[in-house]
Enzyme design. Structure first.
Site, PDB file in Angstrom:
ATOM      1  N   LYS A   1      52.958  47.867  43.694  1.00 44.95           N
ATOM      2  CA  LYS A   1      54.019  46.492  43.683  1.00 44.95           C
ATOM      3  C   LYS A   1      54.551  46.552  45.112  1.00 44.95           C
ATOM      4  O   LYS A   1      55.182  45.815  45.516  1.00 44.95           O
ATOM      5  CB  LYS A   1      54.697  46.119  42.351  1.00 44.95           C
ATOM      6  CG  LYS A   1      53.337  45.430  41.575  1.00 44.95           C
ATOM      7  CD  LYS A   1      54.228  44.976  40.150  1.00 44.95           C
ATOM      8  CE  LYS A   1      53.201  43.449  39.804  1.00 44.95           C
ATOM      9  NZ  LYS A   1      53.206  43.043  38.276  1.00 44.95           N
TER      10      LYS A   1
ATOM     11  N   LYS B   1      42.124  45.277  41.529  1.00 50.02           N
ATOM     12  CA  LYS B   1      42.555  44.221  40.105  1.00 50.02           C
ATOM     13  C   LYS B   1      42.763  42.828  40.973  1.00 50.02           C
ATOM     14  O   LYS B   1      43.034  42.598  41.287  1.00 50.02           O
ATOM     15  CB  LYS B   1      43.517  45.164  39.692  1.00 50.02           C
ATOM     16  CG  LYS B   1      43.610  44.152  37.706  1.00 50.02           C
ATOM     17  CD  LYS B   1      44.641  45.340  36.895  1.00 50.02           C
ATOM     18  CE  LYS B   1      45.983  44.029  38.028  1.00 50.02           C
ATOM     19  NZ  LYS B   1      46.933  43.595  36.796  1.00 50.02           N
TER      20      LYS B   1
ATOM     21  N   LYS C   1      47.225  37.906  38.395  1.00 49.48           N
ATOM     22  CA  LYS C   1      47.737  36.797  38.642  1.00 49.48           C
ATOM     23  C   LYS C   1      48.916  36.546  39.919  1.00 49.48           C
ATOM     24  O   LYS C   1      49.275  35.078  40.539  1.00 49.48           O
ATOM     25  CB  LYS C   1      48.253  35.779  37.614  1.00 49.48           C
ATOM     26  CG  LYS C   1      49.514  37.016  36.764  1.00 49.48           C
ATOM     27  CD  LYS C   1      50.007  36.285  35.459  1.00 49.48           C
ATOM     28  CE  LYS C   1      49.800  37.329  34.212  1.00 49.48           C
ATOM     29  NZ  LYS C   1      51.372  38.328  34.596  1.00 49.48           N
TER      30      LYS C   1
HETATM   31  N1  AQP Z   1      42.177  42.421  35.844  1.00 45.44           N
HETATM   32  C1  AQP Z   1      42.531  42.332  34.682  1.00 45.44           C
HETATM   33  N2  AQP Z   1      41.318  43.414  33.918  1.00 45.44           N
HETATM   34  C2  AQP Z   1      41.566  43.249  32.556  1.00 45.44           C
HETATM   35  N3  AQP Z   1      42.759  43.790  32.362  1.00 45.44           N
HETATM   36  C3  AQP Z   1      43.972  42.886  32.970  1.00 45.44           C
HETATM   37  N4  AQP Z   1      45.398  42.710  32.658  1.00 45.44           N
HETATM   38  C4  AQP Z   1      45.543  42.303  33.695  1.00 45.44           C
HETATM   39  N5  AQP Z   1      45.018  41.788  34.423  1.00 45.44           N
HETATM   40  C5  AQP Z   1      43.327  42.612  33.969  1.00 45.44           C
HETATM   41  C6  AQP Z   1      45.609  42.676  31.086  1.00 45.44           C
HETATM   42  O1  AQP Z   1      46.363  41.906  30.970  1.00 45.44           O
HETATM   43  C7  AQP Z   1      47.946  41.748  29.786  1.00 45.44           C
HETATM   44  C8  AQP Z   1      48.612  41.088  30.021  1.00 45.44           C
HETATM   45  O2  AQP Z   1      49.048  41.582  31.774  1.00 45.44           O
HETATM   46  P1  AQP Z   1      50.743  41.422  32.253  1.00 45.44           P
HETATM   47  O3  AQP Z   1      50.268  39.929  32.727  1.00 45.44           O
HETATM   48  O4  AQP Z   1      51.927  41.363  31.675  1.00 45.44           O
HETATM   49  O5  AQP Z   1      50.334  42.297  33.944  1.00 45.44           O
HETATM   50  P2  AQP Z   1      49.621  42.586  34.102  1.00 45.44           P
HETATM   51  O6  AQP Z   1      48.502  43.676  34.124  1.00 45.44           O
HETATM   52  O7  AQP Z   1      50.240  43.126  35.949  1.00 45.44           O
HETATM   53  O8  AQP Z   1      48.786  41.569  34.990  1.00 45.44           O
HETATM   54  P3  AQP Z   1      48.944  40.001  36.491  1.00 45.44           P
HETATM   55  O9  AQP Z   1      47.643  39.980  36.092  1.00 45.44           O
HETATM   56  O10 AQP Z   1      47.925  42.252  37.265  1.00 45.44           O
HETATM   57  O11 AQP Z   1      49.674  40.199  36.783  1.00 45.44           O
HETATM   58  P4  AQP Z   1      50.905  40.303  37.558  1.00 45.44           P
HETATM   59  O12 AQP Z   1      50.377  39.443  38.875  1.00 45.44           O
HETATM   60  O13 AQP Z   1      52.294  39.311  37.679  1.00 45.44           O
HETATM   61  O14 AQP Z   1      51.375  41.493  37.760  1.00 45.44           O
HETATM   62  C9  AQP Z   1      47.469  43.639  30.107  1.00 45.44           C
HETATM   63  O15 AQP Z   1      47.265  43.669  28.656  1.00 45.44           O
HETATM   64  C10 AQP Z   1      46.674  43.636  31.384  1.00 45.44           C
HETATM   65  O16 AQP Z   1      46.133  45.417  31.137  1.00 45.44           O
END
Ligand code: AQP
Length: 329
Positions: free
Chosen positions: A115, A197, A200
């Site tokens: 990040k 990955k 969001k």
């Molecule tokens: N692409 C993914 N595949 C499988 N699991 C995923 N998770 C997120 N993206 C995927 C799982 O969803 C839960 C919540 O995630 P989070 O929102 O707390 O943060 P993150 O893991 O950082 O997800 P994002 O979408 O990538 O958010 P941003 O972009 O805001 O950082 C977790 O259990 C995560 O593993």
């Protein structure tokens, strides 16, 4: 008789939830709530570690609460609450900043490196020590199991280390939780770059299917999804990362074996395959979008208020214990 396990997990309201969140996390939460004591949080303080829009943050937090319910989290069985409603989270995180976690731990975190990129010196301190707050989220509730996607595994491992170090220094205080990562679907990849990955906070909205995407939007995104060179629908993650990702999504949401799909699509082109995948994804989205639209903001607020009371009672008791053992109480 088996004692019920305590399950804790959460999602940060930093963007639109997508199918990766369902496949990697929420799907197993729904199953786990029947046999366990589950606590699901909307971890909004994590979402301010990067630039954010205050109005949107509020809106997204309610949106997540409504999605949890529409997708099958039952507020009568599980506690649903917003992290910022309980100050014990940030208080315990400060204590862990001082006891149990080292700079060297945080420097190893791959999510921080991803990040922050080449701006490590310029991002917020919050982005750097986000895993410490996550450890507090989990350890406040005497959590047994943390069901997460693959990308969060390293953070839960750090949480375990923090708990062990704290217990070693101050005596048994925290339960050391286990991480639970699924065998299938733990890492859903981006539709525009299969080496990344699905995320969001990605600016390109075509890289993910949001859980609230309208059917025609979801279909367009699948049509636009990058394909691999050549032809053939095969699950070969190294050679065909894009098609392998689409096959995994199809298998998971369509409840089909990948081997079976490879046979069925043996002589089929990418275009027809994507069209069928879009049908499967739309069918999945329609299952909960209707219910989502029937939940009002005030209903969601009421659920969060009730969740806050239940979670607060547990969290504050644990924090009191911690304060006593470190000598501030
Ligand atoms: N692409 C993914 N595949 C499988 N699991 C995923 N998770 C997120 N993206 C995927 C799982 O969803 C839960 C919540 O995630 P989070 O929102 O707390 O943060 P993150 O893991 O950082 O997800 P994002 O979408 O990538 O958010 P941003 O972009 O805001 O950082 C977790 O259990 C995560 O593993």
């Amino acid at each position: 008789m088996n004692k019920k396990k305590i399950i804790f997990s959460g999602i940060q309201p930093s963007g639109e939830l997508h199918i990766g969140h369902y496949i990697g996390a929420i799907e197993q939460w729904i199953k786990l709530q029947n046999e366990n004591n589950c606590i699901f949080s909307i971890v909004d303080y994590h979402a301010i570690t990067v630039n954010h829009d205050p109005e949107l943050l509020k809106k997204r937090s309610l949106e997540i609460c409504k999605l949890y319910i529409a997708m099958g989290i039952d507020p009568e069985k599980s506690i649903i609450f917003k992290q910022s409603d309980i100050s014990a989270h940030t208080e315990l995180s400060w204590i862990f900043n001082c006891k149990g976690c080292y700079m060297s731990d945080l420097k190893k975190m791959t999510q921080f490196k991803d990040k922050a990129g080449d701006k490590q010196e310029l991002v917020s301190v919050g982005l750097f020590n986000y895993p410490v707050l996550m450890a507090a989220d989990i350890l406040l509730y005497d959590t047994d199991i943390v069901p997460v996607g693959e990308d969060q595994k390293q953070h839960v491992e750090l949480t375990r280390d923090i708990a062990k170090r704290f217990n070693h220094q101050f005596g048994q205080t925290f339960k050391v939780p286990e991480v639970m990562v699924k065998k299938e679907g733990a890492r859903v990849m981006s539709l525009s770059d299969p080496y990344k990955k699905m995320s969001k906070s990605e600016a390109n909205k075509n890289s993910y299917i949001a859980l609230l995407d309208a059917p025609d939007v979801a279909r367009k995104k699948i049509k636009k999804a990058v394909s691999d060179s050549g032809s053939g629908i095969y699950y070969l993650p190294d050679e065909k990362p894009a098609i392998s990702n689409l096959l995994s999504i199809y298998a998971f949401l369509g409840n089909r074996e990948i081997k079976r799909l490879e046979k069925d699509y043996k002589d089929v082109g990418y275009g027809d395959f994507k069209n069928d995948l879009a049908d499967i994804v739309i069918k999945f989205l329609e299952k909960f979008q209707d219910k989502y639209s029937q939940i009002s903001d005030s209903q969601a607020e009421e659920i969060l208020e009730k969740g806050k009371e239940k979670a607060k009672a547990i969290a504050e008791k644990k924090l009191e214990e911690v304060k006593r053992v470190i000598g501030v109480k």
